[in-house]
Design a protein around this motif. Structure first.
Motif, PDB file in Angstrom:
ATOM      1  N   GLU A 125      52.358  22.027  -9.838  1.00 38.55           N
ATOM      2  CA  GLU A 125      51.128  22.798  -9.688  1.00 38.55           C
ATOM      3  C   GLU A 125      50.499  23.120 -11.037  1.00 38.55           C
ATOM      4  OE1 GLU A 125      51.501  25.803  -6.168  1.00 38.55           O
ATOM      5  OE2 GLU A 125      53.539  25.227  -6.760  1.00 38.55           O
ATOM      6  N   ARG A 134      51.013   9.694  -9.028  1.00 36.26           N
ATOM      7  CA  ARG A 134      51.142  11.068  -8.530  1.00 36.26           C
ATOM      8  C   ARG A 134      51.795  11.130  -7.156  1.00 36.26           C
ATOM      9  NH1 ARG A 134      45.268  13.683 -10.328  1.00 36.26           N
ATOM     10  NH2 ARG A 134      45.426  13.168 -12.539  1.00 36.26           N
ATOM     11  N   ALA A 186      43.198  24.750  -4.829  1.00 39.48           N
ATOM     12  CA  ALA A 186      42.398  24.400  -3.658  1.00 39.48           C
ATOM     13  C   ALA A 186      43.268  24.282  -2.415  1.00 39.48           C
ATOM     14  CB  ALA A 186      41.644  23.097  -3.919  1.00 39.48           C
ATOM     15  N   LEU A 187      44.471  23.725  -2.556  1.00 37.01           N
ATOM     16  CA  LEU A 187      45.362  23.604  -1.403  1.00 37.01           C
ATOM     17  C   LEU A 187      45.783  24.978  -0.906  1.00 37.01           C
ATOM     18  CD1 LEU A 187      47.043  22.057   0.608  1.00 37.01           C
ATOM     19  CD2 LEU A 187      48.802  21.755  -1.148  1.00 37.01           C
ATOM     20  N   ALA A 202      52.004  14.593  -1.987  1.00 35.94           N
ATOM     21  CA  ALA A 202      51.210  13.418  -1.618  1.00 35.94           C
ATOM     22  C   ALA A 202      52.109  12.265  -1.186  1.00 35.94           C
ATOM     23  CB  ALA A 202      50.332  12.993  -2.793  1.00 35.94           C
ATOM     24  N   GLU A 236      32.919  18.629  -3.814  1.00 42.39           N
ATOM     25  CA  GLU A 236      32.639  17.283  -3.339  1.00 42.39           C
ATOM     26  C   GLU A 236      31.172  17.174  -2.888  1.00 42.39           C
ATOM     27  OE1 GLU A 236      36.908  18.324  -2.702  1.00 42.39           O
ATOM     28  OE2 GLU A 236      35.013  19.238  -2.067  1.00 42.39           O
ATOM     29  N   ALA A 281      44.098  14.879  -0.500  1.00 45.71           N
ATOM     30  CA  ALA A 281      43.573  15.701  -1.590  1.00 45.71           C
ATOM     31  C   ALA A 281      42.969  16.956  -0.979  1.00 45.71           C
ATOM     32  CB  ALA A 281      42.530  14.944  -2.397  1.00 45.71           C
ATOM     33  N   ALA A 282      43.358  18.099  -1.489  1.00 44.20           N
ATOM     34  CA  ALA A 282      42.765  19.347  -1.027  1.00 44.20           C
ATOM     35  C   ALA A 282      41.297  19.372  -1.418  1.00 44.20           C
ATOM     36  CB  ALA A 282      43.505  20.536  -1.645  1.00 44.20           C
ATOM     37  N   ARG A 283      40.479  20.022  -0.631  1.00 45.01           N
ATOM     38  CA  ARG A 283      39.056  20.089  -0.900  1.00 45.01           C
ATOM     39  C   ARG A 283      38.749  21.238  -1.851  1.00 45.01           C
ATOM     40  NH1 ARG A 283      37.319  18.549   5.313  1.00 45.01           N
ATOM     41  NH2 ARG A 283      37.754  16.311   5.069  1.00 45.01           N
ATOM     42  N   THR A 284      38.111  20.905  -2.946  1.00 43.27           N
ATOM     43  CA  THR A 284      37.812  21.901  -3.977  1.00 43.27           C
ATOM     44  C   THR A 284      36.480  22.589  -3.756  1.00 43.27           C
ATOM     45  OG1 THR A 284      36.702  20.293  -5.405  1.00 43.27           O
ATOM     46  CG2 THR A 284      39.092  20.511  -5.649  1.00 43.27           C
ATOM     47  N   HIS A 315      48.500  20.193 -12.068  1.00 43.11           N
ATOM     48  CA  HIS A 315      47.444  19.823 -11.119  1.00 43.11           C
ATOM     49  C   HIS A 315      46.792  21.118 -10.626  1.00 43.11           C
ATOM     50  CE1 HIS A 315      50.316  16.481 -11.108  1.00 43.11           C
ATOM     51  NE2 HIS A 315      49.305  15.701 -10.808  1.00 43.11           N
ATOM     52  N   GLN A 337      43.785  21.081  -7.875  1.00 45.98           N
ATOM     53  CA  GLN A 337      44.254  20.667  -6.561  1.00 45.98           C
ATOM     54  C   GLN A 337      45.209  21.696  -5.955  1.00 45.98           C
ATOM     55  OE1 GLN A 337      44.039  17.970  -4.209  1.00 45.98           O
ATOM     56  NE2 GLN A 337      42.023  17.907  -5.169  1.00 45.98           N
TER      57      GLN A 337
END
Length: 211
Positions: A129, A36, A138-139, A53, A87, A81-84, A132, A135
C-alpha cells in the motif's frame, strides 16, 4: 499495462491456494513483480506471493468460462483497479458485479496485510500500500461503499501529492469529505483536513499509519 503472458498465467494458477505463494524461475517471478501481480517477501527466504491483483486474476482464470453473447465483444483480460474518481469514464463492470470485485480485492488486501506485516496485523497498511498509495486509498474508499466522482458529478477523487506517503482526497460536500476521512481511518490511514490555496476548497491529506 500488458496482459499477462501464458507462462505468467500458468504460474499464477499454480499458486498456493491458501497463501498465494508462487513457484518459478527468478526471471519469471521478477516479471510478475514488475506487472504488480506478485511481491517478494522482505524476510528470508524472500519467497514470492500474489498481490491482491494477482489473487483476483487467479480467481478469474479458474472460474468457469461463460459463453459470450454474439452481440457483445469479448473484453481483453485486465487487472482490477480501484476507481480514483479521476477517470474520464469508468470502465469495467458496474452494480452488483463491481461490488463483488471490490469486496474480493479488499479481502485480498487484508490478507496481504496479514502475510506481510511483521506482527500479522490486518488493520494496518502494508508495504504494498505504501508503494501504491493512490490505488490503496481508492480501494479503501470504494470498499467502504463511497462513490467515486463521475464526469460532471459528485464523489471522491484521490490524487498523488509531492509529500512522501501521502495522497490528497477531495469531495465537494463537507459531509462527503468527513465520510472519506472516517472510511480511511477505519482502514488504517491517518487523515488531516486542509484548505487549498486560492479558494480551492477543503481536502484531506491521508497517509497510511505505521503503528
Amino acid at each position: 499495462m500488458k496482459p499477462p503472458t501464458a507462462t505468467q498465467l500458468r504460474i499464477i494458477e499454480a499458486a498456493d491456494p491458501e497463501t498465494g505463494r508462487l513457484s518459478g524461475s527468478d526471471a519469471q517471478l521478477a516479471g510478475l513483480v514488475r506487472a504488480r501481480l506478485a511481491f517478494r517477501h522482505p524476510r528470508p527466504p524472500h519467497a514470492y506471493f500474489l498481490t491482491p491483483a494477482g489473487h483476483r486474476l487467479r480467481g478469474a482464470a479458474q472460474a468457469p468460462a461463460a459463453e459470450p453473447s454474439p452481440a457483445e465483444p469479448v473484453a481483453a483480460p485486465g487487472v482490477f483497479a480501484a476507481r480514483t474518481g479521476t477517470e474520464s469514464a469508468p470502465s469495467g463492470s458496474e452494480g452488483a458485479a463491481r461490488a463483488r470485485e471490490v469486496r474480493s480485492a479488499w479481502e485480498g488486501l487484508v490478507e496481504l496485510r496479514r502475510m506481510t506485516n511483521t506482527d500479522g496485523a490486518r488493520d494496518r497498511p502494508c508495504a504494498w500500500e505504501r508503494t501504491h498509495l493512490v490505488q490503496a486509498a481508492a480501494l479503501a474508499l470504494e470498499a467502504a461503499g463511497l462513490p467515486p466522482a463521475r464526469p460532471g458529478g459528485a464523489g471522491y477523487e484521490v490524487t498523488g501529492t509531492p509529500q512522501p506517503e501521502a495522497v490528497a482526497v477531495r469531495e465537494p460536500s463537507p459531509e462527503g469529505l468527513r465520510a472519506c476521512a472516517a472510511a480511511l481511518e477505519r482502514a488504517g490511514w491517518q487523515t488531516g483536513e486542509h484548505t487549498a490555496p486560492r479558494g480551492g476548497g477543503r481536502y484531506l491529506l491521508a497517509s497510511p499509519k505505521r503503528t
